[in-house]
Design a protein around this motif. Structure first.
Motif, PDB file in Angstrom:
ATOM      1  N   ASP A 349      30.434  20.967 -73.988  1.00  0.00           N
ATOM      2  CA  ASP A 349      30.844  22.193 -75.159  1.00  0.00           C
ATOM      3  C   ASP A 349      29.884  23.157 -74.522  1.00  0.00           C
ATOM      4  N   LEU A 350      28.491  22.939 -73.936  1.00  0.00           N
ATOM      5  CA  LEU A 350      27.739  24.163 -73.835  1.00  0.00           C
ATOM      6  C   LEU A 350      27.836  24.552 -72.412  1.00  0.00           C
ATOM      7  N   ARG A 351      28.502  23.627 -71.569  1.00  0.00           N
ATOM      8  CA  ARG A 351      28.176  23.912 -69.806  1.00  0.00           C
ATOM      9  C   ARG A 351      29.491  23.822 -69.344  1.00  0.00           C
ATOM     10  N   GLY A 352      30.576  23.350 -69.989  1.00  0.00           N
ATOM     11  CA  GLY A 352      31.826  23.468 -69.493  1.00  0.00           C
ATOM     12  C   GLY A 352      32.249  21.700 -68.937  1.00  0.00           C
ATOM     13  N   HIS A 353      33.431  21.611 -68.934  1.00  0.00           N
ATOM     14  CA  HIS A 353      33.971  20.206 -68.466  1.00  0.00           C
ATOM     15  C   HIS A 353      33.577  20.092 -67.051  1.00  0.00           C
ATOM     16  N   ASP A 354      33.417  21.070 -66.452  1.00  0.00           N
ATOM     17  CA  ASP A 354      33.214  20.800 -64.862  1.00  0.00           C
ATOM     18  C   ASP A 354      31.741  20.203 -64.494  1.00  0.00           C
ATOM     19  N   VAL A 355      30.825  20.887 -65.168  1.00  0.00           N
ATOM     20  CA  VAL A 355      29.531  20.491 -65.183  1.00  0.00           C
ATOM     21  C   VAL A 355      29.370  18.972 -65.834  1.00  0.00           C
ATOM     22  N   GLY A 356      30.120  19.042 -66.964  1.00  0.00           N
ATOM     23  CA  GLY A 356      30.098  17.484 -67.429  1.00  0.00           C
ATOM     24  C   GLY A 356      30.618  16.442 -66.439  1.00  0.00           C
ATOM     25  N   ASP A 357      31.787  16.838 -65.927  1.00  0.00           N
ATOM     26  CA  ASP A 357      32.348  15.984 -64.871  1.00  0.00           C
ATOM     27  C   ASP A 357      31.179  15.786 -63.736  1.00  0.00           C
ATOM     28  N   ALA A 358      30.396  16.770 -63.184  1.00  0.00           N
ATOM     29  CA  ALA A 358      29.434  16.836 -62.108  1.00  0.00           C
ATOM     30  C   ALA A 358      28.467  15.781 -62.641  1.00  0.00           C
ATOM     31  N   VAL A 359      28.091  15.812 -63.757  1.00  0.00           N
ATOM     32  CA  VAL A 359      27.129  14.925 -64.653  1.00  0.00           C
ATOM     33  C   VAL A 359      27.361  13.277 -64.535  1.00  0.00           C
ATOM     34  N   LEU A 360      28.844  13.201 -64.820  1.00  0.00           N
ATOM     35  CA  LEU A 360      29.494  11.815 -64.857  1.00  0.00           C
ATOM     36  C   LEU A 360      29.456  11.425 -63.551  1.00  0.00           C
ATOM     37  N   ALA A 361      29.790  12.059 -62.639  1.00  0.00           N
ATOM     38  CA  ALA A 361      29.902  11.819 -61.163  1.00  0.00           C
ATOM     39  C   ALA A 361      28.297  11.251 -60.547  1.00  0.00           C
ATOM     40  N   GLU A 362      27.533  11.994 -61.138  1.00  0.00           N
ATOM     41  CA  GLU A 362      26.014  11.810 -60.783  1.00  0.00           C
ATOM     42  C   GLU A 362      25.565  10.453 -61.278  1.00  0.00           C
ATOM     43  N   VAL A 363      26.030  10.157 -62.666  1.00  0.00           N
ATOM     44  CA  VAL A 363      25.479   9.115 -63.307  1.00  0.00           C
ATOM     45  C   VAL A 363      26.340   8.018 -62.589  1.00  0.00           C
ATOM     46  N   GLY A 364      27.451   7.904 -61.856  1.00  0.00           N
ATOM     47  CA  GLY A 364      28.158   6.915 -61.291  1.00  0.00           C
ATOM     48  C   GLY A 364      27.340   6.805 -60.050  1.00  0.00           C
ATOM     49  N   ALA A 365      26.871   7.611 -59.376  1.00  0.00           N
ATOM     50  CA  ALA A 365      26.235   7.917 -58.184  1.00  0.00           C
ATOM     51  C   ALA A 365      24.991   6.987 -58.304  1.00  0.00           C
ATOM     52  N   ARG A 366      23.995   7.399 -59.510  1.00  0.00           N
ATOM     53  CA  ARG A 366      23.017   6.682 -59.619  1.00  0.00           C
ATOM     54  C   ARG A 366      23.115   5.138 -60.033  1.00  0.00           C
ATOM     55  N   LEU A 367      23.969   4.891 -60.668  1.00  0.00           N
ATOM     56  CA  LEU A 367      24.246   3.468 -60.892  1.00  0.00           C
ATOM     57  C   LEU A 367      24.658   2.589 -59.659  1.00  0.00           C
ATOM     58  N   ARG A 368      25.425   3.110 -58.742  1.00  0.00           N
ATOM     59  CA  ARG A 368      25.918   2.707 -57.442  1.00  0.00           C
ATOM     60  C   ARG A 368      24.527   2.642 -56.593  1.00  0.00           C
ATOM     61  N   ARG A 369      23.607   3.421 -56.571  1.00  0.00           N
ATOM     62  CA  ARG A 369      22.481   3.388 -55.883  1.00  0.00           C
ATOM     63  C   ARG A 369      21.453   2.243 -56.398  1.00  0.00           C
ATOM     64  N   ASN A 370      21.608   1.879 -57.654  1.00  0.00           N
ATOM     65  CA  ASN A 370      20.635   0.867 -58.244  1.00  0.00           C
ATOM     66  C   ASN A 370      21.598  -0.797 -58.441  1.00  0.00           C
ATOM     67  N   LEU A 371      22.462  -0.741 -57.795  1.00  0.00           N
ATOM     68  CA  LEU A 371      23.145  -2.018 -57.796  1.00  0.00           C
ATOM     69  C   LEU A 371      22.611  -2.825 -56.639  1.00  0.00           C
ATOM     70  N   LEU A 372      22.502  -4.269 -57.077  1.00  0.00           N
ATOM     71  CA  LEU A 372      22.242  -5.270 -56.240  1.00  0.00           C
ATOM     72  C   LEU A 372      23.554  -5.935 -55.736  1.00  0.00           C
ATOM     73  N   ALA A 373      23.540  -6.494 -54.452  1.00  0.00           N
ATOM     74  CA  ALA A 373      24.662  -6.954 -53.721  1.00  0.00           C
ATOM     75  C   ALA A 373      25.383  -7.902 -54.849  1.00  0.00           C
ATOM     76  N   GLY A 374      26.777  -7.691 -55.012  1.00  0.00           N
ATOM     77  CA  GLY A 374      27.670  -8.438 -55.849  1.00  0.00           C
ATOM     78  C   GLY A 374      27.589  -7.963 -57.346  1.00  0.00           C
ATOM     79  N   ASP A 375      26.788  -6.731 -57.630  1.00  0.00           N
ATOM     80  CA  ASP A 375      26.691  -6.091 -59.061  1.00  0.00           C
ATOM     81  C   ASP A 375      28.128  -5.475 -58.943  1.00  0.00           C
TER      82      ASP A 375
END
Ligand SMILES: Nc1nc2c(ncn2[C@@H]2O[C@H](COP(=O)(O)OP(=O)(O)OP(=O)(O)O)[C@@H](O)[C@H]2O)c(=O)[nH]1
Length: 784
Positions: A349-375
């Protein structure tokens, strides 16, 4: 020397006319590159060889007078046939090499084999027609001169190839087909020339010269017309198989006819049948290779699409279907962590959908960086994620806390920081998706920014939540909501200066519903705006009444982050103040640190708008975990409320909180803010707060939240003899730094102090432990 006849000369001249066509092909080859160059040069070479061989044969026949020597005739015819055969073969190679003829060398081989099948069938039918008993040519049948065989073979091959290219060359195929037809005419010319020499017939010599010239001219013309690049499709599925059936049918019919008329097979007949058989076997072999390759391509495409169907395009993580598949394959000892970002909607709402998308992509990247093998990490939709991991509940809870910290780090997008937290639900047994989702919803319900592990009771709790949502919708209309007021006192005099309006809900069947239970319901269901407006109006109405009764006090009202993000809110506040005639400085709006944690720029803008109306802003729960010193400097607030946990902890001066209270009070004063310590429950706590120089206090020691009439009685009993000046709202100073003024609450020990120091590694952990309130908070409920 044999004197040339008119026919011979005409044949010779006719052949010489072919020379410019050959020259043009050579020149065209030199002009082009790649496949076209190769093809044109081959055509030029083939044309030159065929013309040269024909010329040489004719000239030799003229010079040596072969008519008189039969042995010579056959030798010359053979030499001419071989020379022209080589020329015709080279022309055929050039035809197949044309860019529009075949997409690859393998396709060219397929064309040749297909052409061979057709050629063999034509050959066989021709053989039936000219051999006994049919003998369609009668006495003209060339059975004495074997030299005719090679050009005849090549002619039918050219014919077969022309038929194949007519069906299967790349579109537009007319130029390619014309070249092939030209080559067929050349091959026919070679055939006719060989027959002419064998039969010593000058008419044939003339015809061959004309045919050869006409064929090469047709080739050159077609090459000239096709002088543009062609894209070739290599899809094997384009090829039909009907044309392979036709030659077979022709052969069978011809054979049946031949045998029925008492004919016998000889070497030429067997040659035709064998060539067809071998070509078909080779063709079949290639077709099998095609099918294998095509199947492989299909499998690869299938795997690719399968992967796409199981992948979330924004984050590259698995999607819900991918997670479900992973869950099916997972061994029994698996745990699922459900994750949902808190307040993500406001980012959009405040920063726009593109920024929202970028945040979601970053959330995905952070999750990926914190996975163990097999997760497996997945995005289930919107701002909802999940991690499937090996381990039991304890391990999963540990991992979830790690993720909570990781996801709570600021998101740097578009040159600005976005502060978000996440709620996580853990399930390690039973229906993982369902249970993790329940635990997650419970985490949301308990105030977000936390981890909850699935318990069986959640089902019941969520059922109740459903009921509460339904009932809360009618709570205002059915008069089930009311306000209580908790005094804020001056220290050390303990004289009430103001109060905090606290919301209560009493339901006829459910009884008293705790704010900690119904406020999150109100926020999630969107009812908070209506309820918040009601609270504001009731508080202002009450305040107006007390002011009219001569009480010199102010009231504070808690403000939900959702209300704050409502762009009309400041106007709404101004309207209510005007409606009840309340001086704006008598109203304090409290925002929690949770609101601070979302979007700073937006928050500063909204708070500034509110202060423009003249009301004062209090930053609630300060020290509980979210605010950083930078934020404190930037926010346009007047009052700092030190979180009750900072104050409540120390019973002794040796506790860690005492110096922290001291630090926060000094800090607030240095920033020009009024500081209010809340949650003071004992004289010892009051002493610590007073010694820190804090001039305002709130807590059970001075009174719980009470109904309006009790609160007023308290005001009456402690009325000062003289008038006390009202606290004035601080207006924005002309300097860049926002001005500040008054109140703050202090919170608990070391944990919360670390919240003031965002560089500390435990900052995020401390932030997580906060259970943020909005219109009302949990402890207030306990106090009420
Ligand atoms: N930028 C972006 N936003 C999305 C996408 N998919 C869904 N959303 C938005 O994400 C928001 C998620 O809503 P909620 O989870 O209900 O809202 P929330 O503000 O996070 O509330 P809580 O989860 O209760 O804290 C909605 O506003 C959706 O419109 C997407 O692909 N990109």
């Amino acid at each position: 020397m044999h004197s040339p006849s008119g026919m011979d000369l005409a044949g010779l001249i006719g052949l010489l006319v072919a020379v410019p066509a050959v020259a043009y092909l050579g020149q065209s080859g030199r002009r082009h590159t790649g496949a076209a160059r190769r093809a044109h040069l081959l055509l030029a070479a083939g044309g030159a060889i065929a013309t040269g061989a024909a010329l040489a044969g004719l000239v030799t026949a003229l010079i040596t007078g072969h008519h008189d020597v039969p042995g010579h005739t056959r030798a010359l015819a053979t030499a001419v046939a071989v020379g022209m055969g080589i020329g015709t073969l080279t022309l055929l190679a050039g035809t197949v090499a044309l860019p529009g003829a075949a997409s690859s060398p393998a396709a060219a081989v397929r064309h040749l084999l297909d052409g061979l099948v057709i050629a063999a069938a034509v050959w066989f039918v021709g053989w039936v027609l000219i051999s006994r008993p049919t003998r369609i040519l009668g006495d003209a049948t060339p059975n004495r001169c074997l030299a005719i065989l090679l050009p005849a073979l090549l002619m039918v091959l050219a014919l077969g190839l022309t038929a194949v290219l007519t069906l299967h060359a790349h579109r537009p195929r007319r130029h390619t087909v014309r070249v092939a037809a030209g080559v067929t005419v050349v091959a026919a010319g070679a055939n006719v020339l060989a027959i002419g020499i064998c039969r010593e017939n000058e008419g044939f010599t003339l015809a061959s010269g004309l045919l050869l010239t006409a064929g090469l001219t047709l080739v050159a013309w077609a090459v000239r017309a096709a002088d543009r690049p062609v894209e070739v499709s290599g899809d094997v599925l384009e090829r039909g198989a009907a044309y392979v059936v036709m030659p077979m049918v022709a052969m069978i019919v011809a054979l049946g006819y031949h045998l029925a008329r008492g004919g016998a097979m000889d070497v030429l007949g067997y040659l035709g049948v064998s060539v067809v058989g071998l070509a078909l076997v080779a063709r079949q072999y290639l077709a099998l290779g095609d099918v294998r390759r095509y199947t492989m391509r299909l499998r690869q495409s299938e795997a690719h699409f399968r992967e796409l169907a199981h992948t979330d395009p924004l984050t590259g993580l698995a999607n819900r279907r991918g997670l479900q598949e992973a869950l099916r394959d997972e061994p029994s000892k698996a745990a699922l962590i459900g994750i949902d970002m808190d307040g993500f909607k406001s980012v959009n709402d405040l920063r726009g959908h593109d920024v929202g998308d970028a945040v979601l992509a970053e959330v995905g990247a952070r999750l990926r960086r914190n996975l163990l093998a097999g997760d497996v990490a997945a995005r289930l939709g919107g701002d909802e994620f999940a991690v499937l991991m090996r381990g039991d509940t304890d391990e999963a809870v540990l991992a979830a806390h790690r993720l909570l910290a990781v996801l709570g780090e600021p998101y740097e997008v578009d040159g600005g920081s976005i502060f978000l937290s996440a709620s996580l639900g853990v399930a390690a047994t039973g229906e993982l998706l369902h249970d993790a989702d329940l635990a997650l919803r419970y985490a949301k319900q308990r105030g977000k920014n936390r981890v909850e592990s699935y318990q069986h009771e959640y089902d019941e709790l969520l059922r109740r939540r459903g009921i509460l949502t339904g009932e809360l919708r009618h709570a205002i209309d059915r008069n089930q909501l009311h306000l209580v007021f908790q005094p804020v006192v001056a220290l050390p005099s303990m004289r009430p200066l103001g109060g905090e309006a606290l919301l209560r809900w009493t339901h006829p069947e459910l009884g008293r519903v705790a704010p900690v239970e119904f406020i999150p319901v109100a926020e999630e269901s969107g009812l908070i705006n209506r309820i918040g407006a009601w609270v504001l109006e009731q508080a202002c109405k009450q305040l107006a009444e007390w002011l009219a009764n001569g009480h010199d006090i102010w009231l504070s009202v808690n403000l939900s982050p959702k209300e704050l993000h409502n762009s009309d809110y400041a106007a709404q506040v101004a309207d209510v103040l005007a409606e009840y005639g309340v001086p704006p400085q008598r109203l304090v709006l409290e925002v929690t640190e949770h609101a601070v944690a979302t979007d700073m720029e937006e928050l500063v803008r909204r708070l500034a708008e509110l202060r423009e109306t003249g009301v004062r802003i209090a930053l609630d729960d300060f020290g509980a975990g979210y605010s950083s010193l930078t934020q404190l400097r930037t926010l346009p607030v007047d009052i700092l409320k030190i979180d009750h946990a900072l104050v409540a902890e120390p019973e002794s001066r040796t506790g860690t909180a005492a110096p922290l209270v001291d630090v926060v009070v000094r800090l607030g004063h240095r920033l020009g803010l009024e500081v209010l310590a809340e949650g003071i429950g004992t004289p010892a706590q009051r002493e610590v707060v007073e010694e820190a120089g804090c001039r305002l206090g709130q807590g059970s020691l001075f009174g719980w939240g009470v109904p309006a009439e009790h609160f007023e009685s308290r005001l009456l009993s402690s009325r000062p003899s003289g008038a006390r000046p009202l606290p004035q709202p601080r207006r924005k100073s002309s300097s860049d730094a926002p001005a500040r003024s008054q109140v703050v609450r202090l919170g608990p020990g070391m944990r919360q102090v670390r919240a003031l120091l965002p560089s500390d590694p435990d900052f995020a952990t401390a932030a997580r432990d906060q259970n943020m309130g909005s219109v009302d908070s949990g402890r207030e409920m306990g106090q009420g």
